[in-house]
Enzyme design. Structure first.
Site, short mmCIF file in Angstrom:
data_model
loop_
_atom_site.label_atom_id
_atom_site.label_comp_id
_atom_site.label_asym_id
_atom_site.label_seq_id
_atom_site.Cartn_x
_atom_site.Cartn_y
_atom_site.Cartn_z
N GLY A 191 0.82 -1.20 0.00
CA GLY A 191 0.00 0.00 0.00
C GLY A 191 0.85 1.26 0.00
O GLY A 191 2.03 1.24 0.33
N CYS A 192 0.23 2.39 -0.35
CA CYS A 192 0.97 3.65 -0.46
C CYS A 192 1.41 4.15 0.90
O CYS A 192 2.59 4.45 1.12
CB CYS A 192 0.12 4.69 -1.18
SG CYS A 192 -1.56 4.84 -0.53
#
Length: 894
Positions: A711-712
């Protein structure tokens, strides 16, 4: 003996690698964190720390815990191997560590932590320190101008009095810091060094060491204390004399004959004046004369190298000198790759081209038989040696034959040589004779192939030496110098079909068999060396679907930073053919960003895009071909996978949606095509590889067929916390704010610009999936508090990190700079990064490093573009690695 087992098949009853003794094995209860246990030990009260003596049960448990923790900086094999080596000698023969005055002033906590680690695994380094910079400042404050003759401090009575006072203070400072970490330390400020005047008329009260009394040192170690010595000496009649700390460390080493002499220095090693790179290793027997002729080896560098040579000539050949920064001490001692400059005598490598050149053929046979077990071992070796009488070869060996390599030169029609045998003793690995031998092989043979069993405990060493590798059915094919795409393609195809037999069987039994059956040999050789350039892309694509992975690793000792996972450069790419890509879920922002990157990638061929909402429309932003959006079902995906229409599937779907598509690919193709999932569906699935190249071994990603894209928020958080994990004193808290593109394209209050204007919205305040993702990857819980604001793309993170010991901002920043040196997509800056500077860029910026006034808490800031490095750019990194391209192919680098 522990030795490499290259191309020498062991008997089925072969014993496993000899492990450490029971007292060094892990004894942690299930579920107990090594890091947490060590942290708790270092934070005990003074009364509790006394309970942790070297003879107590809690101490033994702590030792095992630290062994596990050390494995984070190298392979478990390396740590166990080196610990076994170090504990094979008496305590006072482990290491002499010379500490400069600047290290005590600027890096006291780092130094103490490093020494504490060594002590908690049962090692007793002997520390001798100086205080030169502090003395200069003290003299200036007292109105005394320092005087030097030939680089030696002239020491009059007043200077000596100040020096003695200062040395006692610095010694006590180090001792107290060690004891605060639960390490028993003993100050030894006199009674060790006896001396005469060096030149009383010229230097006054400066001594030349004439003798070393080991009794105080031995008594300290026997009592379970680390000895901490000052560099002061006394004459026979009791006059105290000043001596140089480097000289004192050298004389101490001559008296104790330790395995390691370590000089701690802020620069962390010696540097090549031509290239500016840190010199990783110097083998004096091979390199000294050449090195001393270099223009840049002058003044202090020349003197240092000469002094090290003179010192090592008085020590056993197994001894070595390391020049290292204290932060890298464990990496230098417990890994093959090291971190500073290693200086050793080494063994001169000899080359022989016929059996008649061996003075004693039995010595050769004994070297070969040590790799083998079973009743027929000697007979097998006898037949192998007989076979060498009738074929060309080059043997590379040191004098004691701690390492032996046999190479078969290229046959007619080929330029590829074969490493037929490599056998190395335990001492050969630990004294790096294996590196010397392999370097000699590489000088003579610029193109080489060889195979190794997949379970070989020295496998990582072979990855370091290779440009590329293929893994299949428990065996790994390695090569270097193979630059032609056609040749790599043929290696792939032949190894996939025939395994190690593609080399004609480069092991003892096969060599004997070849000698007996020349016709079979020729057939095998012809098979190996028939390189066709007409099989084209289909053959390579077919080969890529065989059960092997491409390992492209660049982590040799010559890599000059402390980063354990350096990037794969241009020279490492092995695939020169295009790969067909299918993008499932192309409507979202991430899908669009990835399409833009694929459009400029020279090898990625985007062939299929799928979106239910955009079915039938033309794909915009892709210029290589006209593509119309499909609405592919799992059945469609299954048929395409079965037909081999796609080399890489990218799942850019919301969480919980991609399972039917992945199942459809898995049902017909588990070993051929690569699948990259951008959702969170597989981030906790151990059968998938977590694809964060800056923190996960790139070789692992290169071999993977199922990759979960991080994920970012999780990417930036992990990069922002990982370098300081060994120093954690509690749970980190991540406060994050994302642009509204992170909320996706489906309308909601979190991506409603009107709602976000002059506003910031917190959401998922506890138990967000990224909280679990970050904690599971770095190995410690975190608190994560996400928010969304009015800008479109980019994330700002403010990370509060408790520290287990006081640290300075500069030291923390150095940790991050060292950890990410060489990483093209991670930038460490001084000030706190801002989100507007990262938007539209492909990396991560880390900065801030603000330490609270009590020194026990640091705040680190990180920024990342959530659509790029937080998603699409990282996806392309993973695709490049898994498909055999250069990691950064198609990624614009600032």
């Amino acid at each position: 003996m522990m030795s490499a087992r290259v191309l020498v098949r062991r008997a089925p009853t072969a014993a496993p690698l000899r492990s450490l003794s029971t007292r060094t094995r892990s004894c942690l209860p299930a579920g107990v964190s090594a890091r947490a246990t060590v942290t708790s030990i270092f934070s005990l009260s003074a009364s509790q720390k006394r309970y942790y003596s070297p003879r107590s049960e809690p101490y033994l448990s702590t030792r095992s815990t630290v062994v596990q923790l050390l494995s984070n900086i190298g392979s478990k094999r390396e740590v166990q191997q080196y610990l076994s080596h170090f504990t094979s000698v008496s305590s006072q023969q482990f290491a002499v560590i010379k500490v400069g005055g600047a290290i005590i002033t600027e890096h006291l906590q780092t130094l103490s932590s490093a020494l504490a680690f060594l002590n908690h695994v049962g090692l007793y380094p002997i520390v001798v320190h100086g205080a030169g910079p502090q003395l200069n400042r003290m003299l200036e404050a007292a109105g005394v101008e320092p005087q030097f003759e030939d680089g030696i401090r002239v020491t009059d009575g007043k200077t000596l009095a100040l020096a003695r006072k200062l040395f006692f203070e610095e010694n006590l400072k180090l001792v107290e810091e060690l004891e605060s970490l639960g390490v028993r330390a003993r100050p030894i400020t006199s009674g060790v060094f006896s001396a005469d005047y060096l030149d009383k008329e010229k230097y006054d009260l400066v001594g030349k060491i004439k003798g070393v009394n080991k009794t105080p040192i031995e008594a300290a170690i026997k009592a379970g204390c680390l000895p901490v010595l000052t560099s002061m000496a006394e004459t026979f009649d009791g006059q105290v004399l000043n001596v140089n700390a480097d000289v004192a460390a050298g004389e101490l080493a001559r008296a104790l004959q330790p395995l390691k002499i370590v000089y701690l220095a802020e620069k962390g090693g010696l540097f090549n004046g031509d290239t500016g790179e840190k010199i990783s290793a110097i083998n004096l027997d091979e390199e000294y004369e050449h090195l001393m002729k270099q223009w840049w080896v002058r003044h202090g560098t020349r003197l240092k190298i000469k002094e090290m040579k003179d010192l090592l000539m008085d020590l056993p050949r197994t001894s070595s000198v390391a020049i290292i920064h204290p932060a890298d001490l464990q990496k230098e001692l417990f890994t093959d790759s090291g971190a500073g400059t290693l200086i050793r005598r080494g063994n001169k490598v000899h080359i022989k081209t016929s059996l008649s050149e061996f003075e004693d053929i039995d010595v050769l046979k004994n070297a070969l038989v040590r790799d083998r077990e079973g009743l027929d071992a000697k007979a097998t070796v006898e037949r192998y040696v007989e076979s060498l009488e009738t074929q060309k070869f080059k043997a590379y060996l040191d004098g004691p034959m701690e390492a032996l390599a046999v190479v078969l030169p290229p046959e007619e029609g080929s330029s590829l040589a074969q490493l037929a045998t490599l056998t190395v003793t335990k001492a050969g690995w630990l004294t790096n004779v294996a590196d010397n031998v392999f370097a000699s092989v590489k000088k003579d043979f610029p193109r080489l192939v060889w195979t190794v069993k997949e379970d070989d405990e020295n496998l990582t060493w072979f990855f370091d030496k290779a440009d590329g590798s293929l893994s299949r059915n428990g065996e790994v094919l390695f090569w270097y110098g193979v630059e032609s795409g056609d040749e790599v393609k043929e290696l792939v195809v032949e190894f996939s079909k025939h395994g190690r037999e593609m080399l004609g069987g480069n092991n003892l039994e096969s060599k004997i068999h070849r000698a007996a059956q020349a016709a079979a040999v020729q057939a095998a050789a012809n098979q190996k060396r028939t390189f066709s350039t007409s099989t084209g892309f289909n053959a390579l694509r077919s080969a890529r679907r065989q059960p092997f992975g491409v390992n492209l690793l660049q982590t040799s000792r010559r890599y000059t930073t402390t980063n354990p996972n350096p990037p794969l450069g241009e020279k490492n790419k092995s695939n020169t053919q295009p790969s067909k890509v299918a993008l499932i879920g192309a409507r979202g922002y991430t899908g669009q960003a990835l399409i833009s990157l694929l459009n400029s990638h020279p090898q990625m061929d985007l062939c299929y895009v799928s979106s239910r909402e955009l079915e039938g429309q033309k794909l915009e932003g892709y210029n290589k071909r006209e593509i119309i959006y499909d609405n592919l079902s799992p059945d469609d995906v299954g048929r395409m996978a079965e037909n081999g229409d796609v080399d890489c599937w990218v799942m850019a779907l919301p969480n919980g949606v991609c399972k039917p598509f992945v199942d459809a690919v898995d049902a017909v193709d588990k070993e051929k095509a690569v699948v990259v999932d951008l959702s969170a569906d597989h981030r906790f699935d151990s059968s998938w590889t977590y694809g964060l190249p800056e923190l996960i071994a790139r070789s692992k990603i290169a071999q993977a067929k199922r990759i979960s894209n991080p994920g970012c928020y999780a990417t930036a958080s992990q990069l922002g916390i990982s370098p300081i994990v060994p120093h954690l004193g509690g749970q980190p808290t991540v406060f994050g704010v994302s642009g509204y593109s992170g909320a996706g394209t489906k309308p909601s209050p979190k991506n409603d610009v009107k709602n976000l204007t002059n506003n910031i919205i917190p959401y998922s305040l506890t138990d967000h999936i990224h909280e679990k993702e970050i904690g599971s990857q770095i190995g410690t819980p975190v608190a994560f508090i996400p928010h969304v604001s009015v800008w479109f793309q980019g994330i700002q993170l403010t990370i509060n990190i408790p520290l287990k010991e006081q640290m300075a901002s500069r030291d923390i920043r150095n940790l991050y700079q060292d950890r990410y040196a060489g990483e093209k997509l991670v930038k460490v800056i001084g000030e706190a990064p801002v989100v507007k500077d990262i938007s539209g860029r492909h990396g991560v910026e880390l900065g801030g490093f603000a330490v609270h006034s009590d020194g026990k808490r640091v705040v680190v800031c990180a920024t990342i573009d959530n659509l790029l490095k937080g998603a699409a750019t990282q996806c392309l990194q993973n695709m490049n690695l898994a498909l055999g391209y250069s990691e950064y192919e198609g990624i614009p680098l600032d």
